[in-house]
Scaffold this active site. Sequence first.
Site, short mmCIF file in Angstrom:
data_model
loop_
_atom_site.label_atom_id
_atom_site.label_comp_id
_atom_site.label_asym_id
_atom_site.label_seq_id
_atom_site.Cartn_x
_atom_site.Cartn_y
_atom_site.Cartn_z
N GLU A 35 0.82 -1.21 0.00
CA GLU A 35 0.00 0.00 0.00
C GLU A 35 0.86 1.27 0.00
OE1 GLU A 35 -3.02 -0.30 -0.55
OE2 GLU A 35 -3.60 -2.30 0.08
N GLU A 64 -5.13 4.49 -0.79
CA GLU A 64 -4.07 3.54 -0.45
C GLU A 64 -3.50 3.83 0.94
OE1 GLU A 64 -4.07 1.11 -2.25
OE2 GLU A 64 -4.26 1.61 -4.37
N HIS A 67 -5.68 2.24 3.33
CA HIS A 67 -5.40 0.80 3.40
C HIS A 67 -4.13 0.55 4.21
CE1 HIS A 67 -7.77 0.16 -0.61
NE2 HIS A 67 -8.52 0.58 0.38
N GLU A 135 -2.05 -2.89 -9.32
CA GLU A 135 -3.31 -3.29 -8.67
C GLU A 135 -3.52 -4.80 -8.79
OE1 GLU A 135 -5.19 -1.50 -6.81
OE2 GLU A 135 -4.33 0.46 -7.21
N GLU A 165 -8.86 -3.42 -4.67
CA GLU A 165 -7.86 -3.51 -5.74
C GLU A 165 -8.54 -3.75 -7.08
OE1 GLU A 165 -5.02 -2.68 -4.78
OE2 GLU A 165 -4.92 -3.26 -2.67
N HIS A 168 -10.01 -0.48 -8.19
CA HIS A 168 -8.95 0.44 -8.65
C HIS A 168 -8.46 0.04 -10.04
CE1 HIS A 168 -7.83 1.58 -4.23
NE2 HIS A 168 -8.99 2.05 -4.62
#
Lengths: 189, 76
Positions: A35, A64, A67, A135, A165, A168
């Site tokens: 991340e 991110e 995360h 990703e 992910e 994204h």
Amino acid sequence: MWIYEKKLQYPVRVGKCNPALAKYLIEQYGGADGELAAALRYLNQRYTLPNKVIGLLTDIGTEEFAHLEIIATMVYKLTKDATPEQLKEAGLGDHYANHGQGIFYHNASGVPWTAAYIAAKGDPIADLYEDIAAEEKARATYQNLINLSDDPDINDTLRFLREREIIHAQRFREAVELLKEDRDQKKVF
Amino acid sequence: MNTHHKTYNPYVSPFDPCPPIQVKTYSTPPHLYMGYQPPNLQQFTPSEALRAGTIWKAFYDPYYNTLEMAKEGIQT
């Protein structure tokens, strides 16, 4: 500028004290596809991308970091009351020698994070394709971590992160399509 | 509808040291097939979406390990 909300994007529950699992999870903290790498990659690349996709990189790069603190919380909870003896058994003796109970940016093998993990080519297509790859690699890492983990509460959070992910990657793919599009052929929904 | 994982059969040698795994699987989540997200897709409720990690049902693809699948009777 950022505004910080003092709560996690997804709750972190931990079933039992399990420093060995923390050792694996740290891959997503300070690993090549972790991340931290993701956040720094996107927030840096965005300066030299076409205007219409800059906001996407700002949003994803920011998420991110959300995360990152989820992973840090998991690692912290999994190790917080572990004795040096338990850490040694979990293969974290060398970590303890350097960092004590502290968390650090390195991967599951203890290799410290490096900016060599990320790239900026200044070419929108090259950069976005790197982001898509990042990703998908992060998604694969979460799958590996779920396979390694027997803690249902941790897996619940890891599944959430893996789903993010996927989203994204989808948005980066759409960004590539936006940049490929000829202006006169633009599809309007 | 696409499946969200694929399988293949690796070559099994008579001299393999470990018991062979006949079927290998890998993940192919729904976004690989989507292109631009089409309009008017079905949505989760906001509270469901916060747990799922997406509001769009079409992108929801939870991943379980074999232990969890055996426990909950999830088919591969």
